[in-house]
Design a protein around this motif. Structure first.
Motif, PDB file in Angstrom:
ATOM      1  N   ARG A  84     -11.409  -0.929   4.654  1.00  0.00           N
ATOM      2  CA  ARG A  84     -12.679  -0.510   4.079  1.00  0.00           C
ATOM      3  C   ARG A  84     -13.590   0.080   5.154  1.00  0.00           C
ATOM      4  O   ARG A  84     -13.674  -0.446   6.254  1.00  0.00           O
ATOM      5  CB  ARG A  84     -13.338  -1.701   3.406  1.00  0.00           C
ATOM      6  CG  ARG A  84     -14.504  -1.313   2.576  1.00  0.00           C
ATOM      7  CD  ARG A  84     -14.995  -2.481   1.811  1.00  0.00           C
ATOM      8  NE  ARG A  84     -16.146  -2.068   1.059  1.00  0.00           N
ATOM      9  CZ  ARG A  84     -16.511  -2.554  -0.081  1.00  0.00           C
ATOM     10  NH1 ARG A  84     -15.811  -3.517  -0.607  1.00  0.00           N
ATOM     11  NH2 ARG A  84     -17.575  -2.114  -0.698  1.00  0.00           N
ATOM     12  N   PHE A  85     -14.265   1.163   4.824  1.00  0.00           N
ATOM     13  CA  PHE A  85     -15.216   1.862   5.693  1.00  0.00           C
ATOM     14  C   PHE A  85     -14.555   2.510   6.906  1.00  0.00           C
ATOM     15  O   PHE A  85     -15.226   2.843   7.869  1.00  0.00           O
ATOM     16  CB  PHE A  85     -16.357   0.944   6.143  1.00  0.00           C
ATOM     17  CG  PHE A  85     -17.115   0.354   5.004  1.00  0.00           C
ATOM     18  CD1 PHE A  85     -17.808   1.158   4.117  1.00  0.00           C
ATOM     19  CD2 PHE A  85     -17.130  -1.023   4.813  1.00  0.00           C
ATOM     20  CE1 PHE A  85     -18.505   0.608   3.055  1.00  0.00           C
ATOM     21  CE2 PHE A  85     -17.837  -1.578   3.757  1.00  0.00           C
ATOM     22  CZ  PHE A  85     -18.524  -0.752   2.871  1.00  0.00           C
ATOM     23  N   GLN A  86     -13.239   2.664   6.892  1.00  0.00           N
ATOM     24  CA  GLN A  86     -12.555   3.359   7.975  1.00  0.00           C
ATOM     25  C   GLN A  86     -11.838   4.563   7.391  1.00  0.00           C
ATOM     26  O   GLN A  86     -11.424   4.572   6.232  1.00  0.00           O
ATOM     27  CB  GLN A  86     -11.548   2.442   8.662  1.00  0.00           C
ATOM     28  CG  GLN A  86     -12.207   1.320   9.420  1.00  0.00           C
ATOM     29  CD  GLN A  86     -11.202   0.442  10.142  1.00  0.00           C
ATOM     30  OE1 GLN A  86     -10.020   0.706  10.160  1.00  0.00           O
ATOM     31  NE2 GLN A  86     -11.701  -0.618  10.757  1.00  0.00           N
ATOM     32  N   HIS A  87     -11.663   5.600   8.224  1.00  0.00           N
ATOM     33  CA  HIS A  87     -11.022   6.835   7.767  1.00  0.00           C
ATOM     34  C   HIS A  87      -9.531   6.593   7.511  1.00  0.00           C
ATOM     35  O   HIS A  87      -8.838   5.991   8.306  1.00  0.00           O
ATOM     36  CB  HIS A  87     -11.196   7.929   8.807  1.00  0.00           C
ATOM     37  CG  HIS A  87     -10.482   9.186   8.447  1.00  0.00           C
ATOM     38  ND1 HIS A  87     -10.918   9.994   7.411  1.00  0.00           N
ATOM     39  CD2 HIS A  87      -9.360   9.756   8.925  1.00  0.00           C
ATOM     40  CE1 HIS A  87     -10.083  11.021   7.296  1.00  0.00           C
ATOM     41  NE2 HIS A  87      -9.136  10.901   8.205  1.00  0.00           N
ATOM     42  N   CYS A  88      -9.076   7.077   6.370  1.00  0.00           N
ATOM     43  CA  CYS A  88      -7.655   7.051   6.025  1.00  0.00           C
ATOM     44  C   CYS A  88      -7.227   8.478   5.751  1.00  0.00           C
ATOM     45  O   CYS A  88      -7.985   9.260   5.202  1.00  0.00           O
ATOM     46  CB  CYS A  88      -7.401   6.219   4.783  1.00  0.00           C
ATOM     47  SG  CYS A  88      -7.802   4.492   4.995  1.00  0.00           S
ATOM     48  N   ASP A  89      -5.998   8.808   6.111  1.00  0.00           N
ATOM     49  CA  ASP A  89      -5.548  10.173   5.837  1.00  0.00           C
ATOM     50  C   ASP A  89      -5.131  10.327   4.412  1.00  0.00           C
ATOM     51  O   ASP A  89      -4.941   9.485   3.660  1.00  0.00           O
ATOM     52  CB  ASP A  89      -4.397  10.551   6.753  1.00  0.00           C
ATOM     53  CG  ASP A  89      -3.200   9.619   6.624  1.00  0.00           C
ATOM     54  OD1 ASP A  89      -3.277   8.613   5.896  1.00  0.00           O
ATOM     55  OD2 ASP A  89      -2.189   9.903   7.266  1.00  0.00           O
ATOM     56  N   TRP A 127       0.864  -1.180   0.000  1.00  0.00           N
ATOM     57  CA  TRP A 127       0.000   0.000   0.000  1.00  0.00           C
ATOM     58  C   TRP A 127       0.896   1.224   0.000  1.00  0.00           C
ATOM     59  O   TRP A 127       1.856   1.299   0.766  1.00  0.00           O
ATOM     60  CB  TRP A 127      -0.910  -0.003   1.223  1.00  0.00           C
ATOM     61  CG  TRP A 127      -1.950  -1.066   1.123  1.00  0.00           C
ATOM     62  CD1 TRP A 127      -1.850  -2.352   1.573  1.00  0.00           C
ATOM     63  CD2 TRP A 127      -3.216  -0.963   0.505  1.00  0.00           C
ATOM     64  NE1 TRP A 127      -2.989  -3.051   1.275  1.00  0.00           N
ATOM     65  CE2 TRP A 127      -3.857  -2.213   0.624  1.00  0.00           C
ATOM     66  CE3 TRP A 127      -3.894   0.068  -0.135  1.00  0.00           C
ATOM     67  CZ2 TRP A 127      -5.123  -2.461   0.125  1.00  0.00           C
ATOM     68  CZ3 TRP A 127      -5.163  -0.179  -0.625  1.00  0.00           C
ATOM     69  CH2 TRP A 127      -5.765  -1.428  -0.497  1.00  0.00           C
ATOM     70  N   VAL A 128       0.602   2.179  -0.869  1.00  0.00           N
ATOM     71  CA  VAL A 128       1.456   3.345  -1.028  1.00  0.00           C
ATOM     72  C   VAL A 128       0.639   4.627  -1.093  1.00  0.00           C
ATOM     73  O   VAL A 128      -0.559   4.605  -1.367  1.00  0.00           O
ATOM     74  CB  VAL A 128       2.328   3.236  -2.304  1.00  0.00           C
ATOM     75  CG1 VAL A 128       3.291   2.078  -2.222  1.00  0.00           C
ATOM     76  CG2 VAL A 128       1.469   3.137  -3.548  1.00  0.00           C
ATOM     77  N   VAL A 153       2.684   2.904   3.020  1.00  0.00           N
ATOM     78  CA  VAL A 153       1.822   3.256   4.151  1.00  0.00           C
ATOM     79  C   VAL A 153       1.056   2.014   4.587  1.00  0.00           C
ATOM     80  O   VAL A 153       1.068   0.989   3.901  1.00  0.00           O
ATOM     81  CB  VAL A 153       0.818   4.379   3.782  1.00  0.00           C
ATOM     82  CG1 VAL A 153       1.533   5.676   3.504  1.00  0.00           C
ATOM     83  CG2 VAL A 153      -0.051   3.984   2.614  1.00  0.00           C
ATOM     84  N   GLU A 154       0.369   2.115   5.723  1.00  0.00           N
ATOM     85  CA  GLU A 154      -0.445   1.005   6.185  1.00  0.00           C
ATOM     86  C   GLU A 154      -1.669   0.856   5.296  1.00  0.00           C
ATOM     87  O   GLU A 154      -2.145   1.825   4.704  1.00  0.00           O
ATOM     88  CB  GLU A 154      -0.895   1.244   7.623  1.00  0.00           C
ATOM     89  CG  GLU A 154       0.228   1.129   8.624  1.00  0.00           C
ATOM     90  CD  GLU A 154      -0.291   1.222  10.049  1.00  0.00           C
ATOM     91  OE1 GLU A 154      -1.445   0.834  10.301  1.00  0.00           O
ATOM     92  OE2 GLU A 154       0.475   1.698  10.887  1.00  0.00           O
ATOM     93  N   GLU A 155      -2.195  -0.358   5.245  1.00  0.00           N
ATOM     94  CA  GLU A 155      -3.377  -0.630   4.444  1.00  0.00           C
ATOM     95  C   GLU A 155      -4.548   0.209   4.927  1.00  0.00           C
ATOM     96  O   GLU A 155      -4.740   0.416   6.113  1.00  0.00           O
ATOM     97  CB  GLU A 155      -3.744  -2.114   4.549  1.00  0.00           C
ATOM     98  CG  GLU A 155      -4.980  -2.479   3.781  1.00  0.00           C
ATOM     99  CD  GLU A 155      -5.335  -3.950   3.903  1.00  0.00           C
ATOM    100  OE1 GLU A 155      -6.403  -4.329   3.425  1.00  0.00           O
ATOM    101  OE2 GLU A 155      -4.543  -4.717   4.479  1.00  0.00           O
TER     102      GLU A 155
END
Length: 114
Positions: free
Chosen positions: A109-114, A84-85, A104-106
């Motif tokens: 799904r359905f969770q906030h990512c920066d 994951w990049v 970056v970390e994976e």
């Protein structure tokens, strides 16, 4: 207003606008990072290196894999397939070109990512 005052006022407004535009042009825009999964890297005839990145559905182009040219092979050296990049690109010489990339970390799904 008299015509002389009006002319001075318009000249002052034009000068202020020009100075504002000049100041805006000197600031570089903040880079926009996009999340993706590294699918593969490949080299075309002629030595051009490319990466295939599967963009996340949150990107402006949903569920798509795109190829980006890599001008500096050290950017992707050591990146494993499936990682994951986050990356940035620019349009250089008529091609979408990778300008930066890091692991970056994976993004779940359905969770906030920066």
């Amino acid at each position: 207003m008299s015509s002389k005052r009006s002319t001075r006022f318009l000249a002052a407004c034009a000068l202020a606008m020009a100075m504002g535009c000049a100041a805006a042009q000197t600031q570089e825009p903040e880079p926009v990072y996009t999340r993706a999964r590294l699918t593969s890297t490949f080299e075309e005839a002629g030595g051009k290196l490319y990466v295939r990145l599967r963009l996340l559905p949150r990107a402006k182009i949903p569920f798509t894999t795109q190829a980006f040219r890599v001008r500096d092979p050290s950017l992707v050296a050591g990146l494993p397939e499936g990682a994951w990049v986050k990356f940035t690109t620019a349009r250089i010489d008529g091609e979408n070109t990778l300008t930066s990339i890091h692991v970056v970390e994976e993004c779940k799904r359905f969770q906030h990512c920066d």
